[in-house]
Design an enzyme around this catalytic site. Structure first.
Site, short mmCIF file in Angstrom:
data_model
loop_
_atom_site.label_atom_id
_atom_site.label_comp_id
_atom_site.label_asym_id
_atom_site.label_seq_id
_atom_site.Cartn_x
_atom_site.Cartn_y
_atom_site.Cartn_z
N PRO A 10 0.61 -1.34 0.04
CG PRO A 10 -1.00 -1.60 1.42
CD PRO A 10 0.26 -2.32 1.05
CE LYS B 155 -0.31 5.21 -2.28
NZ LYS B 155 0.30 3.92 -2.55
CE LYS C 197 1.51 5.53 -10.14
NZ LYS C 197 0.73 4.97 -10.84
#
Ligand code: NAD
Length: 300
Positions: free
Chosen positions: A67, A245, A170
Site C-alpha cells: 500500500p 493518494k 510516476k
C-alpha cells in the site's frame, strides 16, 4: 533452471501480477498478510509461503506490491534484506514517496543487493492482462536484468534514471494527469453553460490546441470515447481515492524539494473535496459532475 520469484502483496494489483509471473513459467512463492489474497494467488498457480522470510529465501527475483512507503520500509528493512540471497533482484512496484524508495534502495545497496523502484501505470485490468507500464529507477548497469524480470507483467518498461526516479516519474505524470483531467472537466462544464453542444466541443477541441489524453482517450463527458468510465457511470477506471493518494505524494515531494506546483496543490484540494463528498470509489473523471452541479447523477 526455473526462475524463483518471491511475490509479496497480493491485493487488487499484486494478484494479477503474480499470476502473470506464474504463467510465464516462473515458480512464484507468494505471501500476503491476508489469507484470502494468498488463497487466490495459489488458485492462480503460485505457491504459498508462511512469511516474507520463507518466500524470499531462494529467490532470484523479489517483487513487492504494497500500500504505502511505511509498508515497503518495514518489509525490506525487517525481512527481505536479511533473508534474500545476495544475488536476488529486488523490485518494489508499489506507489510510494521518493524518499522511502531512495532509503530502501540505499539500504539494499549497503547490504550488497540490487534494488529498483518500479511503480506502474495502469490499473487492475492491466495488471491482470500483463499490460502494465513500468517506470524503473535503478543503476544503469542493472537495468537490463530488471527489465527482463518485469517483462511477464508489462506492455512497456522504461528506465527513468537512478534510485527513486521511477517514483518521481510516476508522481509527475499523475500530477499532470490530475490537473489535465480537471481542466477538461471545467471546459466541458463551461461549454454546456454557454449552450455549446458538449459533443461538438469534443470534436473541435480534439483537433485544436486543447487536445490532451484526458479529452481524447478518456473523455469525462459520456459518449465520445466508448471505452471511457464516463459511459459506465464512472465505475472502475482510476479511482478518485488513488488519484488523491498520488497527488498527496506529489505535494509532499514538491514541499521537500522546493518545487513550485500551485496547480498540483489545487488539484489535490479538489480531489480531496470530491473524495470527502463520498466519491472516492468513482473514477477520477467523475469530477465533471461536481462542476456541473449534478453530483446526484453519480448516486443512481
Ligand atoms: P491493495 O490494498 O489491494 O493490496 C495491498 C496488499 O498488500 C494487501 O493484500 C495487503 O494485505 C498486503 N500487505 C500489506 N502489508 C503487508 C505485509 N507487511 N506483508 C505482506 N502483505 C502485505 O492495494 P493495490 O490496489 O493492489 O495497490 C498496491 C500498490 O499499487 C499501491 O501502492 C497503489 O498505490 C499502487 N497502484 C494501484 C493501482 C490500482 O488501480 N489499484 C494502480 C497503480 C498503482
Amino acid at each position: 533452471m526455473t526462475t524463483q520469484v518471491a511475490f509479496i502483496g497480493l491485493g487488487a494489483m499484486g494478484a494479477g501480477m503474480a499470476a502473470n509471473q506464474a504463467k510465464a513459467g516462473r515458480q512464484v512463492h507468494a505471501f500476503d498478510l491476508s489469507q484470502a489474497a494468498l488463497d487466490k494467488a495459489v488458485a492462480a498457480g503460485c505457491r504459498p509461503a508462511a512469511s516474507v522470510a520463507e518466500a524470499v529465501k531462494d529467490a532470484d527475483i523479489v517483487i513487492t506490491m504494497l500500500p504505502a512507503g511505511a509498508h515497503v520500509r518495514a518489509v525490506y528493512g525487517d525481512e527481505v534484506l536479511a533473508h534474500a540471497p545476495k544475488s536476488a533482484l529486488l523490485i518494489d512496484c508499489s506507489t510510494i514517496d521518493v524518499d522511502s524508495a531512495r532509503a530502501v534502495g540505499e539500504q539494499a545497496r549497503a547490504a550488497g543487493l540490487r534494488f529498483a523502484d518500479a511503480p506502474v501505470s495502469g490499473g487492475v485490468m492491466a495488471a491482470e492482462a500483463g499490460s502494465l507500464a513500468f517506470m524503473v529507477g535503478c543503476e544503469a548497469d542493472d537495468y537490463a536484468a530488471f527489465e527482463d524480470a518485469l517483462t511477464p507483467m508489462a506492455r512497456a518498461v522504461f528506465h527513468a534514471g537512478g534510485l527513486g526516479s521511477g517514483q518521481a516519474a510516476k508522481i509527475c505524470n499523475n500530477m499532470l494527469l490530475g490537473i489535465s483531467m480537471i481542466g477538461t472537466c471545467e471546459a466541458f462544464a463551461l461549454a454546456e453553460k454557454l449552450g455549446l453542444e458538449p459533443e461538438r466541443f469534443f470534436e473541435i477541441a480534439s483537433k485544436s490546441s486543447g487536445q490532451c489524453w484526458s479529452l481524447t482517450s478518456y473523455s469525462p463527458w459520456p459518449g465520445p470515447v466508448e471505452a471511457a468510465p464516463s459511459n459506465r457511470n464512472y465505475e472502475g477506471g482510476f479511482l478518485t481515492a488513488l488519484m488523491l493518494k498520488d497527488l498527496k505524494l506529489a505535494q509532499e515531494a514538491a514541499a521537500r524539494s522546493g518545487a513550485t506546483t500551485p496547480l498540483g496543490a489545487q488539484a489535490e484540494a479538489l480531489y480531496a473535496l470530491f473524495d470527502g463528498l463520498g466519491y472516492g470509489q468513482k473514477d477520477f473523471s467523475a469530477m465533471l459532475q461536481m462542476f456541473r452541479g449534478k453530483l446526484a447523477s453519480l448516486d443512481g
